[in-house]
Each structure stands twice: as C-alpha cells, then as structure tokens.
Enzyme design. Structure first.
Site, short mmCIF file in Angstrom:
data_model
loop_
_atom_site.label_atom_id
_atom_site.label_comp_id
_atom_site.label_asym_id
_atom_site.label_seq_id
_atom_site.Cartn_x
_atom_site.Cartn_y
_atom_site.Cartn_z
N SER A 102 -9.03 38.24 89.61
CA SER A 102 -9.10 37.96 88.17
C SER A 102 -7.64 38.60 87.59
O SER A 102 -6.33 38.29 88.00
CB SER A 102 -10.16 38.41 87.45
N HIS A 254 -17.17 33.15 89.18
CA HIS A 254 -15.85 34.06 89.14
C HIS A 254 -16.02 35.20 89.96
O HIS A 254 -14.95 35.55 90.39
CB HIS A 254 -15.60 34.30 87.55
#
Length: 273
Positions: A102, A254
C-alpha cells in the site's frame, strides 16, 4: 527479545526510534515496508515463509505501530525512504530486496528513485499510486486547535471492524485478534498527531515521468477486489515503470498478505531468485 523466532529491537535512525523485527541467517536480505495506519503485523502470515529463504527485516514506520510518534520528523515519502535506506545500512547491508504494501509502495519507489543501487528488486503489494498532495485548504485547517479532535472522530466513527471489512474480500478472516491488533494505534494519542503531520508533509505520489526513471525490476501483485487501491492503479504502474510485471489474484482484497500469504511468497520467490 525474540518472539515467534524473530528478534525484536529498537534502532535509532536519524534521531527516530524505529521498532524492528528481524532474523539474520546469512541468506539474501529482504526489507518489508507496511502501509498506512499499519505495522509489521501486516506481514505476520508471510514472514514464516520468507525467513526460510531470506534474512528478513520488518520495520514499523515513524508514526505507526511501535515506532516513535515523532512531532519533529517531517513525514514525507522522501524522508521515509531515506530512513529505510539508513535502516538497511544499520543492519550491515549495502543493498536488499524490498516487499512493500500500500503506502509502503510509494516509499519503496522513492527509495528506488533516490538510491537504485541499494535495491535489488521491488515487490509492490497493492501499492498506492497517483495520489496528489492534500489540498492547501486542508493543510491550513490542520493547524487549527480542533483539528486533532476532528481526525480522531473521523477515524473512530466507523470502528475498526468496518475498516477491516473494507480491506478484506474474505470477510470470514476478520477475527478478534485482527480487530485488536489493527485497533491498537487508534487508542494512542500520539498516532493522531503523527497522522496530522503526515497530512501536512506528504508530497504527492510519484509522477509518471519520475516512474519512467526507475529501472529496478519490479513485481506488482494485486487483489482484483481491492477497494482501497483498485487494480487499475497497478495497470497504470506497470505501464509507467520500465521493468515491471503485474500479477492479479481473483477474490482477493487489499490486505493481500492476510488473504494469500503463501501465493504471495511463491510469487516473491519467482521474482527475486
């Protein structure tokens, strides 16, 4: 101190106390960089695989996890990158592989731009990309006395369980341990002060013309159901980075290291060896 086979320590890097978990075993080094509002805990399911093939170093970034919530550090990607480069040196390595998740992906890309000779290969997991700097009005507002209370309310209002639902495709993986661990920072006052400084200092993500100059071999791994950083970002990155490939996983969100740890490890191995 050793927990689950990993050594735990604090390093003083550029006057910042950084919490690190590591195992040095005469194998190629690999540095793990977590994402926004996270910590080394992000990599807990993949480290047992990695430590069989690598010397593993995982670091809590300043402002997150168990690292210092400094009120003097300039929380920019460039400064984060410089800290991570110095961290590598403190462990006695001149270069390393990097796995970054991320927001950590932007830090890793900045490292590759600043010191490409220090990085052997990059593995970016659902990396952030193409985000602009915060608007000037929001940065100005962050200096007002009430702003910290606003940030506290904004983050707390949904609760950690709802935040976790946003980063998982497989909702059955969300358990009490995850809720407790990911919720810990939200109860630390220093976390919100660091968060505000990150808002002020974080430059925008690297521009395409900067990405064109990064020639470090890069593997992008994405969850096709990522609601935080959509797979379209990965598709843009793979076209802008000169030496990159993209792998996507079906039915994955994610927090890819939680949902597909062994598959991620296998892809890392194929890329770095």
């Amino acid at each position: 101190m050793t927990v689950n086979g990993l050594n735990q320590t604090y390093l003083k890097v550029a006057d910042i106390n950084l919490y690190c978990e590591y195992i040095l075993n005469n194998k190629p080094p690999i540095l793990l960089i977590h994402g926004f509002a996270s910590s080394t805990y992000t990599f807990r399911r993949i480290i047992p695989f990695l430590q069989k093939q690598y010397s593993v170093i995982a670091v809590d970034l300043p402002g997150f996890g168990k690292s210092e919530k400094s009120t003097s550090f300039i929380y920019s990607f460039q400064n984060y990158a410089k800290l991570m480069i110095e961290c590598i040196h403190q462990f006695g390595y001149s270069n390393t592989h990097i796995v970054a998740h991320s927001m950590g992906g932007q830090i890793a890309l900045n490292m590759a731009l600043i010191a490409p000779e220090k990085i052997n290969k990059l593995v970016l997991l659902c990396s952030s990309g193409y985000l602009k700097r915060a608007k000037k009005f929001l940065i100005f507002t962050s200096y007002l006395p009430y702003f910290e209370k606003f940030v506290h309310y904004y983050i707390q209002r949904k609760g950690i369980k709802l935040h976790l639902r946003n980063v998982f495709f497989d909702q059955t993986l969300i358990n009490d341990e995850l809720i407790q661990e990911f919720g810990k920072p939200l109860n630390e006052k220093g976390f919100y002060k660091a968060l505000i400084r990150l808002l002020r200092h974080r430059e925008g993500d690297l521009l395409p013309k900067q990405l064109w100059d990064i020639h470090v071999p890069t593997l992008l791994i994405w969850g096709e159901e990522d609601r935080v950083v959509p797979v379209e970002v990965g598709q843009r990155l793979v076209s802008d980075l000169p030496d990159a490939q993209l792998i996507t996983y079906e039915k994955t969100g994610h927090l890819i290291t939680e949902e597909r740890p062994e598959l991620v490890f296998n892809n890392i191995m194929m890329h770095t060896f």
